[in-house]
Design a protein around this motif. Structure first.
Motif, PDB file in Angstrom:
ATOM      1  N   PHE A 152       0.810  -1.207   0.000  1.00  0.00           N
ATOM      2  CA  PHE A 152       0.000   0.000   0.000  1.00  0.00           C
ATOM      3  C   PHE A 152       0.851   1.269   0.000  1.00  0.00           C
ATOM      4  CE2 PHE A 152      -4.014  -2.149   1.972  1.00  0.00           C
ATOM      5  CZ  PHE A 152      -4.141  -2.891   0.810  1.00  0.00           C
ATOM      6  N   VAL A 153       2.050   1.201   0.569  1.00  0.00           N
ATOM      7  CA  VAL A 153       2.953   2.361   0.526  1.00  0.00           C
ATOM      8  C   VAL A 153       3.389   2.636  -0.911  1.00  0.00           C
ATOM      9  CG1 VAL A 153       5.310   3.098   1.089  1.00  0.00           C
ATOM     10  CG2 VAL A 153       3.791   2.309   2.898  1.00  0.00           C
ATOM     11  N   TRP A 154       3.701   1.593  -1.663  1.00  0.00           N
ATOM     12  CA  TRP A 154       4.109   1.775  -3.057  1.00  0.00           C
ATOM     13  C   TRP A 154       2.977   2.325  -3.914  1.00  0.00           C
ATOM     14  CZ3 TRP A 154       8.495   2.670  -5.068  1.00  0.00           C
ATOM     15  CH2 TRP A 154       9.659   2.136  -4.502  1.00  0.00           C
ATOM     16  N   ILE A 155       1.758   1.937  -3.619  1.00  0.00           N
ATOM     17  CA  ILE A 155       0.605   2.486  -4.345  1.00  0.00           C
ATOM     18  C   ILE A 155       0.499   3.991  -4.094  1.00  0.00           C
ATOM     19  CG2 ILE A 155      -1.926   2.499  -4.450  1.00  0.00           C
ATOM     20  CD1 ILE A 155      -1.820  -0.533  -3.906  1.00  0.00           C
ATOM     21  N   ILE A 160       1.307   9.766  -5.990  1.00  0.00           N
ATOM     22  CA  ILE A 160       1.923  11.098  -5.839  1.00  0.00           C
ATOM     23  C   ILE A 160       2.765  11.431  -7.070  1.00  0.00           C
ATOM     24  CG2 ILE A 160       3.598  12.444  -4.498  1.00  0.00           C
ATOM     25  CD1 ILE A 160       2.540  11.000  -2.000  1.00  0.00           C
ATOM     26  N   ALA A 161       3.444  10.424  -7.625  1.00  0.00           N
ATOM     27  CA  ALA A 161       4.237  10.628  -8.844  1.00  0.00           C
ATOM     28  C   ALA A 161       3.328  11.027 -10.012  1.00  0.00           C
ATOM     29  CB  ALA A 161       5.014   9.360  -9.182  1.00  0.00           C
ATOM     30  N   VAL A 162       2.191  10.366 -10.140  1.00  0.00           N
ATOM     31  CA  VAL A 162       1.245  10.700 -11.215  1.00  0.00           C
ATOM     32  C   VAL A 162       0.680  12.104 -11.006  1.00  0.00           C
ATOM     33  CG1 VAL A 162      -0.987  10.093 -12.229  1.00  0.00           C
ATOM     34  CG2 VAL A 162       0.650   8.292 -11.667  1.00  0.00           C
ATOM     35  N   PHE A 163       0.346  12.458  -9.765  1.00  0.00           N
ATOM     36  CA  PHE A 163      -0.150  13.797  -9.438  1.00  0.00           C
ATOM     37  C   PHE A 163       0.877  14.854  -9.857  1.00  0.00           C
ATOM     38  CE2 PHE A 163      -0.415  17.284  -6.276  1.00  0.00           C
ATOM     39  CZ  PHE A 163      -1.698  17.732  -6.529  1.00  0.00           C
ATOM     40  N   CYS A 164       2.143  14.600  -9.579  1.00  0.00           N
ATOM     41  CA  CYS A 164       3.209  15.550  -9.950  1.00  0.00           C
ATOM     42  C   CYS A 164       3.349  15.663 -11.469  1.00  0.00           C
ATOM     43  CB  CYS A 164       4.533  15.118  -9.326  1.00  0.00           C
ATOM     44  SG  CYS A 164       4.595  15.332  -7.528  1.00  0.00           S
ATOM     45  N   LEU A 165       3.144  14.560 -12.182  1.00  0.00           N
ATOM     46  CA  LEU A 165       3.192  14.608 -13.643  1.00  0.00           C
ATOM     47  C   LEU A 165       2.081  15.501 -14.194  1.00  0.00           C
ATOM     48  CD1 LEU A 165       4.033  10.903 -14.607  1.00  0.00           C
ATOM     49  CD2 LEU A 165       5.511  12.915 -14.858  1.00  0.00           C
ATOM     50  N   ALA A 233      10.016  10.812   2.838  1.00  0.00           N
ATOM     51  CA  ALA A 233       8.820  11.633   3.069  1.00  0.00           C
ATOM     52  C   ALA A 233       9.027  13.064   2.612  1.00  0.00           C
ATOM     53  CB  ALA A 233       8.440  11.601   4.545  1.00  0.00           C
ATOM     54  N   SER A 234      10.217  13.626   2.888  1.00  0.00           N
ATOM     55  CA  SER A 234      10.464  15.020   2.506  1.00  0.00           C
ATOM     56  C   SER A 234      10.384  15.198   0.995  1.00  0.00           C
ATOM     57  CB  SER A 234      11.824  15.478   3.028  1.00  0.00           C
ATOM     58  OG  SER A 234      12.882  14.767   2.405  1.00  0.00           O
ATOM     59  N   ILE A 235      10.874  14.223   0.248  1.00  0.00           N
ATOM     60  CA  ILE A 235      10.785  14.286  -1.221  1.00  0.00           C
ATOM     61  C   ILE A 235       9.329  14.200  -1.670  1.00  0.00           C
ATOM     62  CG2 ILE A 235      11.374  13.082  -3.371  1.00  0.00           C
ATOM     63  CD1 ILE A 235      13.984  12.169  -1.943  1.00  0.00           C
ATOM     64  N   LEU A 236       8.581  13.275  -1.065  1.00  0.00           N
ATOM     65  CA  LEU A 236       7.181  13.068  -1.449  1.00  0.00           C
ATOM     66  C   LEU A 236       6.302  14.276  -1.116  1.00  0.00           C
ATOM     67  CD1 LEU A 236       6.701   9.346  -0.324  1.00  0.00           C
ATOM     68  CD2 LEU A 236       6.905  10.217  -2.665  1.00  0.00           C
TER      69      LEU A 236
END
Length: 443
Positions: A152-155, A160-165, A233-236
């Motif tokens: 679930f952490v990887w999901i 968040i990566a898709v949101f940033c894209l 976490a800071s990166i995310l």
């Protein structure tokens, strides 16, 4: 002959990391977006940076103390062993606010978002249902919880990566100057006030110290896990906050509690907001799972030390090696999600966490610089300067909590003092594990 039941060492470095990130919940960025945005007056990136700096020094102190005392009591144990047992009790009592209210927040946000998605189903149905499931999974065992957390952490990271894209797609030319981050129309004190709320987003790295007795080679594993967790976490948090602040410097929300959903809908439309609800539900589940694990272990250690009634809180199931009674108690307390507001729950957590963080920094000085007399130039920097900086940051953030948070936290501490006095008067305070009375100072 009766075999003593103990916690079983089974967790690897990355299992601990996933449990910490699951408790921290990367999706918490969206869950408290509205509250954080309002308190920081829109300066989220700056507030996140300040919160990270404050947390980094404290994370270092946790790493030092987890090497010195590789047991599952976290800030309670560190303060008790390095400074004084009674102060340790008060810190542990304050920490209970953090750990008890974290599963309450998980259940509350779970109910809020699912009720918004399915209005015909009352929020209390979701809250009660989640409580039952979290209790059952925790009773089964911590390794099972860690494996669920990993998935679930990887999901969450992927979302968040898709949101940033989506955000990056809208970032073009000189339309959004970086000078925005240097504007001075928002007072620095306001940004600091926002940082005191945003510290909530980083909570979780400290909970892995409650799993020390279930971690393989914990003296090496726990400090490494702590640093991996806060850097990840800071990166995310910082990447989406920078992009969002550049593209949408001024935002207003219909409902502050669900502002995260509104910003996702603004950035990615109906498709991304639908995926968001699904991922958030999974994130809340894993955060609740990890937080129940943490508070049940803290209660176990306090029960084992006879600070709480040992027969109840110090019990481990002989086959499952889990504190079953504690898990049931936590599940019952989490039903407060039916009546408490999200804002008040976050205030309770922040007061408990920041209090614990402050004393962990002080514990490093007491243990390393004072007791062990590590006072060379290098050691003075490591064991006096760095913890003092951490304590200063955390102490200032603690002072910036609003009056309601400080008042509620003060009342909770007063209850703890009264509880201890009653136990002392009744003569029910049992000897500590070391064989010394609870109130005898360590030498």
């Amino acid at each position: 002959m009766t075999t003593q039941v103990t916690l079983k060492k089974s967790l690897s470095l990355y299992q601990v990391v996933y449990m910490g990130l699951a408790w921290m919940t990367p999706m918490i960025y969206f869950s408290i977006y509205g509250i954080a945005y309002e308190n920081a007056h829109g300066m989220l990136t700056q507030a996140y940076l300040l919160a990270f700096i404050a947390i980094f020094f404290t994370a270092y102190s946790y790493g030092v103390m987890s090497k010195a005392y590789p047991t599952s009591g976290s800030a309670y144990t560190y303060t008790k062993k390095s400074i004084h047992p009674y102060l340790g009790f008060l810190v542990g009592w304050a920490l209970l606010l953090d750990y008890f209210f974290s599963p309450i927040i998980a259940c509350l946000t779970f109910g809020i978002y699912l009720h918004a998605q399915f209005p015909s189903v009352p929020a209390y149905i979701w809250i009660v249902g989640l409580n039952i499931v979290l209790g059952i999974v925790n009773i089964i065992g911590i390794k099972f919880s860690a494996n669920i957390s990993k998935l679930f952490v990887w999901i969450q990271i992927l979302f968040i990566a898709v949101f940033c894209l989506f955000l990056f797609r809208n970032l073009t030319g000189d339309e959004h100057p970086m000078g925005l981050f240097l504007q001075n129309d928002v007072p620095f004190s306001t940004i600091l006030a926002g940082a005191s709320i945003i510290c909530f987003s980083f909570l979780g790295f400290d909970t892995v110290t409650t799993m020390a007795e279930e971690t393989v080679n914990s003296q090496k594993t726990i400090p490494r896990a702590i640093m991996i967790i806060i850097i990840t976490a800071s990166i995310l948090y910082l990447v989406p906050s920078v992009l969002t602040q550049l593209i949408y410097p001024h935002l207003t929300f219909v409902h502050v509690d669900s502002a995260g959903f509104e910003i996702v809908q603004l950035v990615g439309g109906a498709l991304l907001s639908t995926v968001f609800i699904t991922v958030l539900i999974l994130a809340i589940f894993t955060q609740g799972l990890s937080s129940v694990t943490s508070v049940s272990r803290l209660l176990y250690v306090m029960g084992r030390d006879s600070i709480l009634p040992q027969r109840v809180f110090g019990f481990l199931h002989p086959k499952l090696n889990t504190p079953v009674i504690n898990i049931v108690i936590v599940s019952c307390v989490s039903l407060l999600a039916l009546v408490i507001s999200l804002d008040n729950a976050v205030k309770f957590v922040n007061f408990g966490a920041l209090t614990a963080f402050f004393f962990v920094n002080i514990s490093v000085i007491a243990q390393k610089y004072m007791k062990e007399r590590r006072r060379s130039v290098k050691m003075t920097f490591l064991y006096l300067a760095l913890p003092l900086i951490g304590a200063g940051f955390i102490g200032y953030l603690l002072s910036l909590l609003d009056r309601d948070a400080l008042w509620m936290g003060g009342v909770w501490l007063l209850i703890g003092i009264v509880y201890h006095l009653i136990r002392k008067k009744a003569g029910s305070a049992a000897p500590a594990v070391s064989g010394k009375p609870f109130l005898t100072p360590t030498k």
